[in-house]
Design an enzyme around this catalytic site. Structure first.
Site, PDB file in Angstrom:
ATOM      1  N   SER A   1       0.846  -1.196   0.000  1.00 54.80           N
ATOM      2  CA  SER A   1       0.000   0.000   0.000  1.00 54.80           C
ATOM      3  C   SER A   1       0.885   1.252   0.000  1.00 54.80           C
ATOM      4  O   SER A   1       1.718   1.406  -0.895  1.00 54.80           O
ATOM      5  CB  SER A   1      -0.954  -0.040   1.200  1.00 54.80           C
ATOM      6  OG  SER A   1      -1.927   0.954   1.085  1.00 54.80           O
TER       7      SER A   1
ATOM      8  N   ASP B   1      -8.545  -5.950  -4.700  1.00 54.44           N
ATOM      9  CA  ASP B   1      -8.129  -4.792  -3.899  1.00 54.44           C
ATOM     10  C   ASP B   1      -9.201  -3.714  -3.936  1.00 54.44           C
ATOM     11  O   ASP B   1      -9.573  -3.223  -5.003  1.00 54.44           O
ATOM     12  CB  ASP B   1      -6.797  -4.248  -4.422  1.00 54.44           C
ATOM     13  CG  ASP B   1      -6.143  -3.282  -3.449  1.00 54.44           C
ATOM     14  OD1 ASP B   1      -6.847  -2.408  -2.899  1.00 54.44           O
ATOM     15  OD2 ASP B   1      -4.924  -3.381  -3.248  1.00 54.44           O
TER      16      ASP B   1
ATOM     17  N   HIS C   1      -7.096  -5.793  -0.192  1.00 56.68           N
ATOM     18  CA  HIS C   1      -6.001  -4.840  -0.071  1.00 56.68           C
ATOM     19  C   HIS C   1      -4.925  -5.346   0.896  1.00 56.68           C
ATOM     20  O   HIS C   1      -5.094  -5.242   2.113  1.00 56.68           O
ATOM     21  CB  HIS C   1      -6.525  -3.480   0.371  1.00 56.68           C
ATOM     22  CG  HIS C   1      -5.463  -2.420   0.373  1.00 56.68           C
ATOM     23  ND1 HIS C   1      -4.753  -2.090  -0.754  1.00 56.68           N
ATOM     24  CD2 HIS C   1      -4.969  -1.643   1.365  1.00 56.68           C
ATOM     25  CE1 HIS C   1      -3.886  -1.147  -0.460  1.00 56.68           C
ATOM     26  NE2 HIS C   1      -3.987  -0.851   0.816  1.00 56.68           N
TER      27      HIS C   1
END
Ligand SMILES: *[C@@H]1O[C@H](CO)[C@@H](O)[C@H](O)[C@H]1NC(C)=O
Ligand SMILES: *[C@@H]1O[C@H](CO)[C@@H](O)[C@H](O)[C@H]1NC(C)=O
Ligand SMILES: *[C@@H]1O[C@H](CO)[C@@H](O)[C@H](O)[C@H]1NC(C)=O
Ligand SMILES: *[C@@H]1O[C@H](CO)[C@@H](O)[C@H](O)[C@H]1NC(C)=O
Ligand SMILES: *[C@@H]1O[C@H](CO)[C@@H](O)[C@H](O)[C@H]1NC(C)=O
Ligand SMILES: *[C@@H]1O[C@H](CO)[C@@H](O)[C@H](O)[C@H]1NC(C)=O
Ligand SMILES: *[C@@H]1O[C@H](CO)[C@@H](O)[C@H](O)[C@H]1NC(C)=O
Length: 527
Positions: free
Chosen positions: A189, A401, A441
């Site tokens: 991320s 995601d 995610h």
């Protein structure tokens, strides 16, 4: 946390003998006297303490960060403040494991944080890495510390992670007689963006970078996150869909796309083949509205699956990949402005804490793109300096995601090919990208998301199954990963494994060939 029995002898390269050399109390003594040896410029040591494995360590932290962490192996913990300018400092932790494998690693951050990812420090120090993690120049999860504080912002963009590596390497050399052999990075991320920043701007600083679901094209990403609210409107508007209605959309997406890879298993292996059309969900006259959508809602679905374009028609950010509706609906389509985007325009773009995020338009995206402070975009697609330095980069992106579209990682891949004039096999020499079907995610998801990018209850350290150990093998033995085998957990917490699936490296895609069940990893082929 997984115990050390997971470590494979074949991969404990480097200085395996170290733990044998230092008897228990000697390691502890070494730790306790270490503070006196640290004389690094700009470094103020706050804590040096020996922490034994299986300790539940309580942290002196802001409320929005981790309050405690389960420490997986014996470490010498060093907590410091490092001055980065006359108006900024980072909080840096270095964890030196007793069972040291001769490797250095830096971990990354998340969101607009602000929080040291202690669970990652525990994970990688438990794998024998001398590990650092920093707070990215501020504490907490909000963007407010960027307000009229360019030095704090500069730390967030690149300087915190870079400084942590410079200081961390010096301390690793000081702590262990033998220093370190190879250096690595692990993040997802924002942590993924930090990994790409290191690859783009500090080539050669690390031997191997594992950067997942990267928040690259960063201003484009925050613009895209901001653009969902104008599409859905607030809760209750005609254009808004409830979570139950998104469940209907998800079922319809699977109905249209699940079988395209050959197996109806609830997992879409190649989202590029999937262009859902929600018109099939349009209510017929008199139909009960809980099993269908209005024309305005169908339009919302189609707008969400369209890319974000600037007012002159250029691409700002690619579309949301289909298949992750149940993860994306509560996070992105919830009828509220996205918090990180709101903070970015308030505290960075306009320096106006009262700026009203509900009024966001693409003009705001354009203003933010022009600003691009310290090149936070992280979108430079010439990685030849990284290649020439002999470093490797492994990136992965979950195909469910909900916060960062995996299409952005594909876009970057194609920009690399074009910018560098390279073929996929030339990129493969130093840059490999794996699409992880059924991963949301950075964690969780409907499919085989257990790839060792972070600690779950049960994980494998076999390089076939673990992105970090795959990178170690690539760097140290010259054996690059062909596939990454993921574990599908049946219990949601990562301890009961239901099946495995090998994820393909881009641009290959996974196709079910049979004859076994879709749960049979050998019934699939990367083509
Ligand atoms: C660790 O300690 C904190 C309090 O300091 C507590 O809230 C948490 O539940 C503990 N975790 C474990 C795994 O024991
Ligand atoms: C962040 O929190 C740590 C304590 O965990 C503290 O020492 C440090 O000063 C804080 N940093 C900032 C920038 O407020
Ligand atoms: C801080 O450093 C900058 C240059 O990096 C300088 O322009 C500024 O005057 C300094 N501020 C203070 C308070 O020393
Ligand atoms: C969806 O299908 C309808 C009916 O076939 C068609 O008119 C429409 O253009 C399609 N929309 C999209 C976004 O593909
Ligand atoms: C923000 O704008 C919306 C829409 O115009 C308005 O309803 C709301 O009251 C505004 N919020 C604030 C805090 O001004
Ligand atoms: C179109 O808009 C983008 C984003 O604002 C800008 O970067 C680009 O230069 C523009 N292109 C043209 C041809 O005006
Ligand atoms: C395949 O495996 C799934 C999950 O274990 C099971 O539900 C299904 O019945 C199996 N299908 C066949 C044809 O064996």
């Amino acid at each position: 946390m997984a115990p050390l029995r997971h470590l494979l002898p074949a991969l404990t390269l480097g200085s395996v003998a170290h733990s044998a050399v230092l008897a228990q109390d000697q390691f502890q003594k070494r730790c306790e006297s270490f503070a006196d040896e640290i004389d690094t410029p700009n470094v103020k040591v706050n804590i040096v303490s020996y922490v034994s494995g299986s300790t539940n360590l309580t942290l002196d932290n802001v409320a929005t960060c981790d309050q405690s962490v389960a420490v997986s192996s014996d470490v010498c913990r060093v907590a410091m403040a490092v001055t980065t300018s006359n108006a900024s400092e980072i909080t840096l932790e270095a964890w030196f494991p007793r069972d040291y494998a001769g490797r250095f690693i830096s971990t990354g951050n998340g969101g607009l944080g602000g929080c040291i990812q202690y669970s990652d420090l525990s994970y990688t120090s438990g794998l024998g890495f001398a590990t650092v993690g920093a707070n990215n120049g501020h504490n907490g999860t909000s963007g407010e510390p960027f307000y009229k504080a360019p030095e704090v912002l500069e730390d967030f963009v690149y300087r915190s992670v870079h400084t942590g590596i410079v200081v961390g390497k010096q301390l690793t050399d000081l702590f262990y007689d033998e220093g370190y052999d190879k250096s690595y990075y692990l993040g997802c991320s924002t942590g993924g963006r930090q990994g790409f920043k290191l690859a783009q701007d500090f080539p050669g600083e690390l031997d191997g970078i594992v950067a997942g679901a990267p928040a690259i094209n960063f201003v484009g990403l925050l613009s895209w996150s901001a653009h969902f609210y104008p599409i859905t409107g607030p809760v209750g508007s005609a254009t808004y869909l409830s979570l139950d209605e998104w469940d209907l959309v998800h079922e319809e997406v699977l109905r249209q796309c699940d079988g395209l890879d050959g197996a109806e298993d609830g997992i879409i292996e190649d989202t590029d083949l999937c262009h859902p059309n929600a018109t099939t969900l349009l209510c017929s006259p008199g139909e009960a509205s809980d099993s269908c959508l209005t024309a305005a809602q169908v339009n919302t679905v189609h707008e969400i699956y369209a890319p974000l374009l600037s007012s002159n028609g250029t691409l700002i950010y690619p579309r949301m990949q289909p298949g992750g509706e149940q993860y994306a609906a509560p996070a992105m389509y919830n009828g509220q402005p996205f918090p990180y985007s709101k903070d970015w325009w308030r505290y960075v773009v306009y320096s106006d804490p009262n700026w009203n995020a509900t009024k966001w338009t693409v003009k705001d995206a354009e203003a933010a793109l022009r600003q691009n402070p310290y090149n936070i975009q992280t979108w430079n697609a010439d990685l030849s300096p990284l290649r020439d330095a002999g470093s490797k980069l492994l990136t992965y992106h979950g195909l469910q995601d909900q916060l960062i579209s995996s299409d952005d990682s594909k876009l970057y891949y194609h920009r690399l090919l074009e910018t560098m004039g390279a073929t996929s096999s030339q990129l493969d020499e130093f840059y490999r990208f794996f699409q992880i079907s059924g991963m949301a995610h950075c964690q969780s998801g409907d499919g085989a998301y257990g790839i060792g990018n972070r600690a779950v209850s049960d994980y494998s350290t076999d390089p076939e199954d673990n992105v970090l150990m795959a990178m170690v093998r690539w760097v140290e033995e010259g054996v690059p990963p062909e596939t990454i085998r993921g574990a599908k957990f049946s219990d949601g917490v990562g301890s009961e494994i239901e099946y495995y699936r090998k994820h393909c490296r881009y641009p290959r895609r996974n196709v079910y060939k049979g004859p076994g069940n879709y749960t049979d990893e050998n019934a699939w082929e990367c083509i």
